[in-house]
Design a protein around this motif. Structure first.
Motif, PDB file in Angstrom:
ATOM      1  N   PRO A 144       0.788  -1.235   0.000  1.00 49.50           N
ATOM      2  CA  PRO A 144       0.000   0.000   0.000  1.00 49.50           C
ATOM      3  C   PRO A 144       0.820   1.285   0.000  1.00 49.50           C
ATOM      4  O   PRO A 144       0.430   2.272  -0.635  1.00 49.50           O
ATOM      5  CB  PRO A 144      -0.826  -0.114   1.285  1.00 49.50           C
ATOM      6  N   ILE A 145       1.955   1.317   0.694  1.00 51.61           N
ATOM      7  CA  ILE A 145       2.772   2.537   0.699  1.00 51.61           C
ATOM      8  C   ILE A 145       3.331   2.787  -0.703  1.00 51.61           C
ATOM      9  O   ILE A 145       3.357   3.921  -1.187  1.00 51.61           O
ATOM     10  CB  ILE A 145       3.909   2.429   1.732  1.00 51.61           C
ATOM     11  N   THR A 146       3.750   1.727  -1.363  1.00 54.15           N
ATOM     12  CA  THR A 146       4.245   1.856  -2.728  1.00 54.15           C
ATOM     13  C   THR A 146       3.149   2.363  -3.657  1.00 54.15           C
ATOM     14  O   THR A 146       3.392   3.218  -4.513  1.00 54.15           O
ATOM     15  CB  THR A 146       4.768   0.508  -3.243  1.00 54.15           C
ATOM     16  N   GLY A 147       1.932   1.842  -3.494  1.00 57.35           N
ATOM     17  CA  GLY A 147       0.810   2.302  -4.308  1.00 57.35           C
ATOM     18  C   GLY A 147       0.546   3.780  -4.106  1.00 57.35           C
ATOM     19  O   GLY A 147       0.310   4.525  -5.062  1.00 57.35           O
ATOM     20  N   MET A 148       0.580   4.220  -2.845  1.00 58.22           N
ATOM     21  CA  MET A 148       0.372   5.638  -2.550  1.00 58.22           C
ATOM     22  C   MET A 148       1.468   6.495  -3.173  1.00 58.22           C
ATOM     23  O   MET A 148       1.200   7.527  -3.789  1.00 58.22           O
ATOM     24  CB  MET A 148       0.318   5.843  -1.039  1.00 58.22           C
ATOM     25  N   LEU A 149       2.724   6.056  -3.033  1.00 54.00           N
ATOM     26  CA  LEU A 149       3.835   6.842  -3.573  1.00 54.00           C
ATOM     27  C   LEU A 149       3.822   6.874  -5.085  1.00 54.00           C
ATOM     28  O   LEU A 149       4.213   7.879  -5.693  1.00 54.00           O
ATOM     29  CB  LEU A 149       5.164   6.275  -3.058  1.00 54.00           C
ATOM     30  N   PHE A 150       3.378   5.798  -5.716  1.00 53.07           N
ATOM     31  CA  PHE A 150       3.245   5.819  -7.169  1.00 53.07           C
ATOM     32  C   PHE A 150       2.257   6.908  -7.588  1.00 53.07           C
ATOM     33  O   PHE A 150       2.497   7.650  -8.540  1.00 53.07           O
ATOM     34  CB  PHE A 150       2.768   4.462  -7.695  1.00 53.07           C
ATOM     35  N   ALA A 151       1.172   7.025  -6.854  1.00 52.48           N
ATOM     36  CA  ALA A 151       0.154   8.019  -7.186  1.00 52.48           C
ATOM     37  C   ALA A 151       0.664   9.438  -7.000  1.00 52.48           C
ATOM     38  O   ALA A 151       0.500  10.291  -7.889  1.00 52.48           O
ATOM     39  CB  ALA A 151      -1.102   7.785  -6.332  1.00 52.48           C
ATOM     40  N   VAL A 152       1.284   9.712  -5.853  1.00 45.86           N
ATOM     41  CA  VAL A 152       1.654  11.098  -5.551  1.00 45.86           C
ATOM     42  C   VAL A 152       3.016  11.485  -6.116  1.00 45.86           C
ATOM     43  O   VAL A 152       3.232  12.653  -6.472  1.00 45.86           O
ATOM     44  CB  VAL A 152       1.617  11.364  -4.029  1.00 45.86           C
ATOM     45  N   GLU A 153       3.957  10.523  -6.205  1.00 47.19           N
ATOM     46  CA  GLU A 153       5.310  10.861  -6.650  1.00 47.19           C
ATOM     47  C   GLU A 153       5.448  10.820  -8.165  1.00 47.19           C
ATOM     48  O   GLU A 153       6.113  11.677  -8.761  1.00 47.19           O
ATOM     49  CB  GLU A 153       6.323   9.904  -6.017  1.00 47.19           C
ATOM     50  N   ILE A 154       4.820   9.830  -8.817  1.00 45.85           N
ATOM     51  CA  ILE A 154       4.985   9.672 -10.256  1.00 45.85           C
ATOM     52  C   ILE A 154       3.852  10.319 -11.037  1.00 45.85           C
ATOM     53  O   ILE A 154       4.081  11.033 -12.022  1.00 45.85           O
ATOM     54  CB  ILE A 154       5.098   8.177 -10.625  1.00 45.85           C
ATOM     55  N   LEU A 155       2.605  10.069 -10.618  1.00 44.84           N
ATOM     56  CA  LEU A 155       1.473  10.558 -11.397  1.00 44.84           C
ATOM     57  C   LEU A 155       1.109  12.013 -11.079  1.00 44.84           C
ATOM     58  O   LEU A 155       1.097  12.867 -11.958  1.00 44.84           O
ATOM     59  CB  LEU A 155       0.255   9.653 -11.176  1.00 44.84           C
ATOM     60  N   LEU A 156       0.813  12.289  -9.822  1.00 40.19           N
ATOM     61  CA  LEU A 156       0.388  13.641  -9.451  1.00 40.19           C
ATOM     62  C   LEU A 156       1.561  14.605  -9.308  1.00 40.19           C
ATOM     63  O   LEU A 156       1.415  15.808  -9.548  1.00 40.19           O
ATOM     64  CB  LEU A 156      -0.392  13.599  -8.132  1.00 40.19           C
ATOM     65  N   LYS A 157       2.706  14.066  -8.892  1.00 37.69           N
ATOM     66  CA  LYS A 157       3.880  14.906  -8.589  1.00 37.69           C
ATOM     67  C   LYS A 157       3.490  16.017  -7.613  1.00 37.69           C
ATOM     68  O   LYS A 157       3.881  17.179  -7.754  1.00 37.69           O
ATOM     69  CB  LYS A 157       4.479  15.495  -9.863  1.00 37.69           C
ATOM     70  N   LYS A 158       2.708  15.627  -6.633  1.00 39.59           N
ATOM     71  CA  LYS A 158       2.189  16.578  -5.647  1.00 39.59           C
ATOM     72  C   LYS A 158       1.943  15.824  -4.351  1.00 39.59           C
ATOM     73  O   LYS A 158       1.216  14.834  -4.322  1.00 39.59           O
ATOM     74  CB  LYS A 158       0.884  17.190  -6.158  1.00 39.59           C
ATOM     75  N   VAL A 159       2.569  16.299  -3.271  1.00 40.65           N
ATOM     76  CA  VAL A 159       2.416  15.651  -1.977  1.00 40.65           C
ATOM     77  C   VAL A 159       1.783  16.628  -0.996  1.00 40.65           C
ATOM     78  O   VAL A 159       2.385  17.640  -0.643  1.00 40.65           O
ATOM     79  CB  VAL A 159       3.773  15.167  -1.430  1.00 40.65           C
ATOM     80  N   ASP A 160       0.551  16.354  -0.604  1.00 38.08           N
ATOM     81  CA  ASP A 160      -0.108  17.128   0.444  1.00 38.08           C
ATOM     82  C   ASP A 160      -0.976  16.179   1.259  1.00 38.08           C
ATOM     83  O   ASP A 160      -1.075  14.984   0.957  1.00 38.08           O
ATOM     84  CB  ASP A 160      -0.931  18.293  -0.127  1.00 38.08           C
ATOM     85  N   MET A 161      -1.592  16.712   2.300  1.00 38.58           N
ATOM     86  CA  MET A 161      -2.327  15.858   3.215  1.00 38.58           C
ATOM     87  C   MET A 161      -3.470  15.120   2.513  1.00 38.58           C
ATOM     88  O   MET A 161      -3.691  13.924   2.735  1.00 38.58           O
ATOM     89  CB  MET A 161      -2.880  16.683   4.383  1.00 38.58           C
ATOM     90  N   LYS A 162      -4.196  15.816   1.647  1.00 35.22           N
ATOM     91  CA  LYS A 162      -5.339  15.192   0.985  1.00 35.22           C
ATOM     92  C   LYS A 162      -4.892  14.072   0.038  1.00 35.22           C
ATOM     93  O   LYS A 162      -5.451  12.966   0.068  1.00 35.22           O
ATOM     94  CB  LYS A 162      -6.146  16.231   0.198  1.00 35.22           C
ATOM     95  N   SER A 163      -3.888  14.336  -0.788  1.00 36.36           N
ATOM     96  CA  SER A 163      -3.463  13.333  -1.763  1.00 36.36           C
ATOM     97  C   SER A 163      -2.908  12.091  -1.077  1.00 36.36           C
ATOM     98  O   SER A 163      -3.180  10.956  -1.489  1.00 36.36           O
ATOM     99  CB  SER A 163      -2.416  13.926  -2.717  1.00 36.36           C
ATOM    100  N   VAL A 164      -2.150  12.286  -0.004  1.00 37.61           N
ATOM    101  CA  VAL A 164      -1.608  11.138   0.739  1.00 37.61           C
ATOM    102  C   VAL A 164      -2.728  10.366   1.421  1.00 37.61           C
ATOM    103  O   VAL A 164      -2.772   9.126   1.378  1.00 37.61           O
ATOM    104  CB  VAL A 164      -0.563  11.604   1.767  1.00 37.61           C
ATOM    105  N   ALA A 165      -3.667  11.087   2.062  1.00 35.18           N
ATOM    106  CA  ALA A 165      -4.757  10.418   2.788  1.00 35.18           C
ATOM    107  C   ALA A 165      -5.629   9.592   1.850  1.00 35.18           C
ATOM    108  O   ALA A 165      -5.943   8.422   2.138  1.00 35.18           O
ATOM    109  CB  ALA A 165      -5.600  11.456   3.522  1.00 35.18           C
ATOM    110  N   VAL A 166      -6.021  10.178   0.731  1.00 30.11           N
ATOM    111  CA  VAL A 166      -6.885   9.466  -0.215  1.00 30.11           C
ATOM    112  C   VAL A 166      -6.142   8.292  -0.838  1.00 30.11           C
ATOM    113  O   VAL A 166      -6.654   7.158  -0.899  1.00 30.11           O
ATOM    114  CB  VAL A 166      -7.398  10.424  -1.309  1.00 30.11           C
ATOM    115  N   SER A 167      -4.917   8.530  -1.310  1.00 33.04           N
ATOM    116  CA  SER A 167      -4.159   7.478  -1.990  1.00 33.04           C
ATOM    117  C   SER A 167      -3.819   6.328  -1.050  1.00 33.04           C
ATOM    118  O   SER A 167      -3.977   5.153  -1.413  1.00 33.04           O
ATOM    119  CB  SER A 167      -2.871   8.061  -2.583  1.00 33.04           C
ATOM    120  N   LEU A 168      -3.373   6.650   0.148  1.00 29.65           N
ATOM    121  CA  LEU A 168      -2.984   5.591   1.078  1.00 29.65           C
ATOM    122  C   LEU A 168      -4.203   4.809   1.554  1.00 29.65           C
ATOM    123  O   LEU A 168      -4.163   3.571   1.653  1.00 29.65           O
ATOM    124  CB  LEU A 168      -2.242   6.187   2.267  1.00 29.65           C
TER     125      LEU A 168
END
Length: 415
Positions: free
Chosen positions: A174-198
């Motif tokens: 799950p952590i890898t899935g979240m990081l794929f979403a925010v680090e590679i796709l969105l290229k944006k790390v904030d509380m909402k994106s991490v909470a939803v993705s994780l």
């Protein structure tokens, strides 16, 4: 009024996160089952961490399986490209393009089918594409049932999070899935994106684990990393960055010049035939690379040094050939296979200088650095190895340093 709309959108986002976590997790579970069925049908074996490749299957069976698989998927992908609605990538979906349901579903299952027959390509792209497509379908349903309309940013967030959740559901990471979403796709790390993705990735992981449980994808014997590996990291991290960058250039070139139209009808079967011929003598290069990586992690006899070198080179070549031939798929697990083989190979020299150093850990450190460089995603690379190997927290320091050095040195090649 504005506060009420914001509250309704928040409720909609929470509902969407839960629903998509369940649905995407189910899709990943089903794709995993499809892979098992294809492997049993074509290669007569059941994949697991202890037996990741069909070593007991006859050489001729391996050749026929990959070659026949290449022929079948070439026809399917040619038909999709010529007669069906064009498939849409995840990045295009994030920009607002619609992923056609039927064409995407066939495209996704074809990827899994080819990996199951032994095709040399990662299987992680399929569940990610399935997740993104399901997120778009859910957004269409939301409009029909009258749920509050989400902002464009939140719609993009759901698509990216669902793509990451697809990965989490099939690799139980799950952590890898979240990081794929925010680090590679969105290229944006904030509380909402991490909470939803994780949150979505955790739910998808729980569903995806129903069939095979919480077991490591790679078996690692020695998980307590010690400081005597740090000098090794300083050399290997920089080297894996350079080699991983060249591999990245290779598969990017292959993707840019991949077979189009009728070219796929002969280029992909040719790549499959070559893969099958190699697999007759080296079955470890088959599939997504799990077999070669596990071989490197388990077999630490220095007499196997030449095998690991040849295996890493051939895995890189046949994977790039497969992408050039028109196949779709991921490069994460092939990168782990190449990096782990090279890491153990260099480790053979290091243990002569530092007796007691672990060759297994050398492979893990090499895989992390190579993956970080080839994907240009250091955090995702770090936590992917951590999760799929079920590592001890002591691995974070040497792996983190390897990832940092590899990311830095890769910039010299990719700039």
């Amino acid at each position: 009024m504005l506060a009420r709309e914001t509250k309704q959108q928040t409720v909609t986002l929470v509902i969407s996160t839960i629903v998509l976590g369940l649905v995407v997790g189910l899709s990943s579970l089903l794709l995993g089952q499809l892979l098992d069925v294809v492997e049993r049908l074509f290669l007569h074996f059941e994949e697991n961490a202890a037996v990741p490749v069909p070593t007991e299957t006859t050489a001729v069976n391996r050749l026929v399986s990959v070659t026949l698989g290449g022929l079948i998927v070439a026809v399917i992908w040619y038909t999709l490209k010529r007669y069906a609605q064009s498939t849409v990538s995840i990045k295009q979906a994030l920009q607002g393009e619609k992923m056609p349901f039927a064409a995407t579903a066939v495209h996704v299952m074809t990827q899994i089918f080819y990996v199951g027959t032994g095709g040399s390509i990662g299987r992680e792209l399929a569940p990610r594409e399935a997740g993104a497509m399901l997120a778009q379908q859910w957004q269409m349903i939301m409009k029909r049932v009258g749920l509050a309309k989400l902002s464009t940013d939140d719609q993009r967030l759901l698509i990216a999070a669902a793509a990451g959740a697809g990965f989490a559901g099939i690799y139980i990471a799950p952590i890898t899935g979240m990081l794929f979403a925010v680090e590679i796709l969105l290229k944006k790390v904030d509380m909402k994106s991490v909470a939803v993705s994780l949150s979505m990735s955790v739910i998808a992981m729980l569903i995806g684990s129903i069939s095979k449980g919480f077991v490591p994808y790679y078996l690692i014997a020695k998980k307590d990393f010690t400081l005597n590996m740090l000098p090794f990291v300083l050399v290997v991290g920089l080297l894996m960055g350079v080699l991983g960058a060249y591999f990245r250039r290779g598969f990017q070139w292959a993707g840019k010049h991949s077979a189009l139209s009728s070219q796929i009808l002969w280029q992909l079967p040719l790549a499959a035939l070559i893969t099958g011929l190699v697999a007759m003598f080296m079955p470890e290069i088959m599939g997504n690379g799990r077999g070669l990586a596990e071989f490197a992690f388990v077999n630490t006899d220095y007499h196997l040094a030449l095998f690991l070198l040849v295996g890493a080179l051939l895995k890189a070549v046949v994977t790039i050939m497969t992408i050039k031939g028109g196949a779709s798929g991921g490069t994460l697990t092939p990168s782990i296979a190449i990096g782990s083989s090279l890491g153990v190979l260099i480790g053979f020299i290091y243990v002569l200088l530092v007796p007691g150093a672990s060759l297994v850990q050398a492979g893990v450190i090499g895989a992390a650095g190579f993956l970080a460089a080839s994907q240009q995603a250091p955090l995702m690379a770090l936590f992917m190895l951590f999760e799929v190997c079920h590592l001890d927290y002591s691995a974070l320091l040497p792996m983190g340093l390897s990832v940092a050095l590899a990311s830095a040195s890769s910039k010299w090649i990719l700039k």
